[in-house]
Design a protein around this motif. Structure first.
Motif, PDB file in Angstrom:
ATOM      1  N   MET A 178       0.846  -1.213   0.000  1.00  0.00           N
ATOM      2  CA  MET A 178       0.000   0.000   0.000  1.00  0.00           C
ATOM      3  C   MET A 178       0.866   1.242   0.000  1.00  0.00           C
ATOM      4  N   SER A 179       0.229   2.348  -0.224  1.00  0.00           N
ATOM      5  CA  SER A 179       0.964   3.612  -0.252  1.00  0.00           C
ATOM      6  C   SER A 179       0.107   4.677   0.421  1.00  0.00           C
ATOM      7  N   ALA A 180       0.687   5.855   0.621  1.00  0.00           N
ATOM      8  CA  ALA A 180      -0.082   6.960   1.204  1.00  0.00           C
ATOM      9  C   ALA A 180      -1.310   7.258   0.338  1.00  0.00           C
ATOM     10  N   ARG A 181      -1.156   7.124  -0.990  1.00  0.00           N
ATOM     11  CA  ARG A 181      -2.287   7.421  -1.886  1.00  0.00           C
ATOM     12  C   ARG A 181      -3.445   6.451  -1.674  1.00  0.00           C
ATOM     13  N   ARG A 182      -3.106   5.169  -1.457  1.00  0.00           N
ATOM     14  CA  ARG A 182      -4.149   4.168  -1.229  1.00  0.00           C
ATOM     15  C   ARG A 182      -4.827   4.401   0.128  1.00  0.00           C
ATOM     16  N   VAL A 183      -4.067   4.780   1.111  1.00  0.00           N
ATOM     17  CA  VAL A 183      -4.647   5.052   2.430  1.00  0.00           C
ATOM     18  C   VAL A 183      -5.559   6.268   2.325  1.00  0.00           C
ATOM     19  N   LYS A 184      -5.131   7.244   1.544  1.00  0.00           N
ATOM     20  CA  LYS A 184      -5.950   8.443   1.319  1.00  0.00           C
ATOM     21  C   LYS A 184      -7.315   8.032   0.749  1.00  0.00           C
ATOM     22  N   ALA A 185      -7.306   7.148  -0.225  1.00  0.00           N
ATOM     23  CA  ALA A 185      -8.559   6.688  -0.834  1.00  0.00           C
ATOM     24  C   ALA A 185      -9.425   5.978   0.217  1.00  0.00           C
ATOM     25  N   ALA A 186      -8.781   5.195   1.073  1.00  0.00           N
ATOM     26  CA  ALA A 186      -9.531   4.480   2.119  1.00  0.00           C
ATOM     27  C   ALA A 186     -10.142   5.464   3.106  1.00  0.00           C
ATOM     28  N   ILE A 187      -9.350   6.437   3.524  1.00  0.00           N
ATOM     29  CA  ILE A 187      -9.826   7.428   4.508  1.00  0.00           C
ATOM     30  C   ILE A 187     -11.023   8.206   3.959  1.00  0.00           C
ATOM     31  N   LYS A 188     -10.979   8.507   2.679  1.00  0.00           N
ATOM     32  CA  LYS A 188     -12.050   9.298   2.054  1.00  0.00           C
ATOM     33  C   LYS A 188     -13.423   8.641   2.171  1.00  0.00           C
ATOM     34  N   LYS A 189     -13.430   7.315   2.317  1.00  0.00           N
ATOM     35  CA  LYS A 189     -14.703   6.579   2.341  1.00  0.00           C
ATOM     36  C   LYS A 189     -15.469   6.725   3.660  1.00  0.00           C
ATOM     37  N   PHE A 190     -14.768   7.153   4.700  1.00  0.00           N
ATOM     38  CA  PHE A 190     -15.394   7.162   6.033  1.00  0.00           C
ATOM     39  C   PHE A 190     -15.400   8.560   6.647  1.00  0.00           C
ATOM     40  N   ASN A 191     -16.288   8.722   7.655  1.00  0.00           N
ATOM     41  CA  ASN A 191     -16.386  10.039   8.302  1.00  0.00           C
ATOM     42  C   ASN A 191     -16.080  10.037   9.796  1.00  0.00           C
ATOM     43  N   LYS A 192     -16.235   8.884  10.421  1.00  0.00           N
ATOM     44  CA  LYS A 192     -16.014   8.836  11.879  1.00  0.00           C
ATOM     45  C   LYS A 192     -14.943   7.801  12.195  1.00  0.00           C
ATOM     46  N   PHE A 193     -13.870   8.288  12.823  1.00  0.00           N
ATOM     47  CA  PHE A 193     -12.725   7.414  13.053  1.00  0.00           C
ATOM     48  C   PHE A 193     -12.398   7.269  14.535  1.00  0.00           C
ATOM     49  N   LEU A 194     -12.024   6.052  14.882  1.00  0.00           N
ATOM     50  CA  LEU A 194     -11.411   5.803  16.179  1.00  0.00           C
ATOM     51  C   LEU A 194      -9.910   5.683  15.894  1.00  0.00           C
ATOM     52  N   ILE A 195      -9.087   6.372  16.695  1.00  0.00           N
ATOM     53  CA  ILE A 195      -7.644   6.301  16.501  1.00  0.00           C
ATOM     54  C   ILE A 195      -7.019   5.705  17.757  1.00  0.00           C
ATOM     55  N   THR A 196      -6.104   4.765  17.564  1.00  0.00           N
ATOM     56  CA  THR A 196      -5.415   4.219  18.723  1.00  0.00           C
ATOM     57  C   THR A 196      -3.984   3.827  18.376  1.00  0.00           C
ATOM     58  N   SER A 197      -3.231   3.464  19.413  1.00  0.00           N
ATOM     59  CA  SER A 197      -1.861   2.990  19.234  1.00  0.00           C
ATOM     60  C   SER A 197      -1.534   2.028  20.366  1.00  0.00           C
ATOM     61  N   HIS A 198      -0.243   1.754  20.550  1.00  0.00           N
ATOM     62  CA  HIS A 198       0.126   0.682  21.465  1.00  0.00           C
ATOM     63  C   HIS A 198       0.100   1.077  22.948  1.00  0.00           C
ATOM     64  N   ILE A 199       0.133   0.030  23.790  1.00  0.00           N
ATOM     65  CA  ILE A 199       0.207   0.234  25.236  1.00  0.00           C
ATOM     66  C   ILE A 199       1.521   0.949  25.569  1.00  0.00           C
ATOM     67  N   ASN A 200       1.539   1.626  26.705  1.00  0.00           N
ATOM     68  CA  ASN A 200       2.702   2.422  27.112  1.00  0.00           C
ATOM     69  C   ASN A 200       3.222   3.276  25.958  1.00  0.00           C
ATOM     70  N   PRO A 201       2.405   4.188  25.459  1.00  0.00           N
ATOM     71  CA  PRO A 201       2.790   4.946  24.271  1.00  0.00           C
ATOM     72  C   PRO A 201       4.017   5.824  24.511  1.00  0.00           C
ATOM     73  N   GLU A 202       4.884   5.937  23.489  1.00  0.00           N
ATOM     74  CA  GLU A 202       6.007   6.879  23.545  1.00  0.00           C
ATOM     75  C   GLU A 202       5.786   7.958  22.487  1.00  0.00           C
ATOM     76  N   GLY A 203       6.833   8.661  22.172  1.00  0.00           N
ATOM     77  CA  GLY A 203       6.701   9.825  21.298  1.00  0.00           C
ATOM     78  C   GLY A 203       6.045   9.536  19.961  1.00  0.00           C
ATOM     79  N   ASP A 204       6.427   8.430  19.353  1.00  0.00           N
ATOM     80  CA  ASP A 204       5.873   8.131  18.029  1.00  0.00           C
ATOM     81  C   ASP A 204       4.395   7.785  18.108  1.00  0.00           C
ATOM     82  N   ALA A 205       4.024   6.971  19.087  1.00  0.00           N
ATOM     83  CA  ALA A 205       2.623   6.575  19.240  1.00  0.00           C
ATOM     84  C   ALA A 205       1.753   7.812  19.502  1.00  0.00           C
TER      85      ALA A 205
END
Ligand SMILES: [Mn+2]
Length: 320
Positions: A1-28
């Protein structure tokens, strides 16, 4: 996949849940916040939900105050964006909120990523999930503001060890330069994130350094953080994050290992760093963990002495 494909996927939806890993650090933390800001600029709703709290040293990043530990009853998302997590076990408790048929967009740079999403954008060549979210800003042609730049810079700076690790590329520096042009102050970022240790954390470092050992050939260095040390120094587990850079910094060392006792059972968190000759992602995988070729980790059940023996045996095998 690429950023362009993710862009197309994101465009399809309007409400997002965002998460990351346990004990998050700077990147998460940084990649989640920047992602939420981007989605809102696109006119979408975004809610950030994490297993564990944002570390104190990262709370100056605008948007982190919105990262929730509880799911609101009235928020019905259409897609979940999971950042910086190689598998679903890494998001911990948040799995309870992920519906069986949920559309998962997996954005990650771990080579160990198992492509658990419906959409999987995995780029082991990227320094950080933050660098990937930066590419999404570019794909959507959205201008980056100062708050977003701070979140992205925190993600990139922390995952590259302040632009020192082998995952640092010319692109990483070009992005950093652009973020600095937007208004990020490198020294301010560094001092807010790295120069906020407590005296307790430094005392713990002193205790831990006393346990440092080196193999006869000088290629593996390791140390411990025991529960009794945490108790004695009153340090936080969070304060143990930088300790592994000390065995790593010894000349001739190829593999650095930190053993940390965690929780109430006999359970040891093992962190690995490599200077490049040994793929410590593979080493961690021997114990059902993972990560990157030069930085990885796993959790092993057993007493710390037993875990040390088992792990060292494998590490030596991989070196020979
Ligand atoms: Mn990362």
């Amino acid at each position: 996949m690429s950023a362009r494909r993710v862009k197309a996927a994101i465009k399809k939806f309007n409400k997002f849940l965002i998460t990351s890993h346990i004990n998050p650090e700077g990147d998460a933390v940084g990649s989640q916040v920047a992602m939420a800001f981007l989605l809102r600029k696109l006119g979408k709703e975004a809610f950030m939900l994490d297993d564990s709290p944002v570390p104190g040293s990262l709370q100056f990043i605008k948007g982190t105050e919105e990262i929730s530990k509880e799911m609101p009853h009235d928020f019905d998302y259409q897609a979940v964006i999971i950042l910086d997590s190689p598998d679903l076990a890494r998001i911990g408790r948040i799995n309870e909120y992920i519906k069986k048929d949920a559309v998962i967009i997996n954005i990650d740079h771990h080579v160990s990523n198992i492509n658990f999403g419906k959409f999987n954008w995995v780029e082991p060549e990227f320094s950080s999930a933050g660098e990937m979210v930066y590419d999404l800003f570019k794909a959507f042609k959205v201008k980056i503001t100062l708050d977003e730049a701070i979140a992205l810079y925190a993600a990139i700076m922390t995952d590259t060890g302040s632009f020192r690790y082998s995952n640092t590329s010319s692109k990483t520096h070009r992005i950093a330069a652009e973020l600095i042009d937007i208004g990020v102050e490198p020294y301010d970022m560094h001092s807010r994130i790295y120069e906020t240790s407590s005296i307790q954390d430094i005392n713990l470092l002193g205790e831990s350094l006393q346990t440092m050992k080196l193999t006869e050939d000088g290629k593996i260095a390791w140390l411990w953080v025991k529960k009794e040390m945490l108790k004695k120094t009153k340090a936080s587990l969070e304060g143990t994050e930088g300790i592994i850079s000390f065995p790593r910094s010894i000349g001739g060392v190829e593999i650095a290992i930190l053993f940390r006792e965690t929780g109430t059972e006999d359970r040891v968190k093992v962190s690995f760093r490599s200077k490049g000759k040994v793929d410590v992602n593979k080493l961690a995988a021997e114990f059902k963990g993972g990560g990157h070729p030069t930085a990885s980790g796993c959790t092993v059940f057993g007493k710390i002495e037993e875990v040390e023996n088992k792990v060292l045996e494998k590490a030596k095998e991989m070196l020979s």
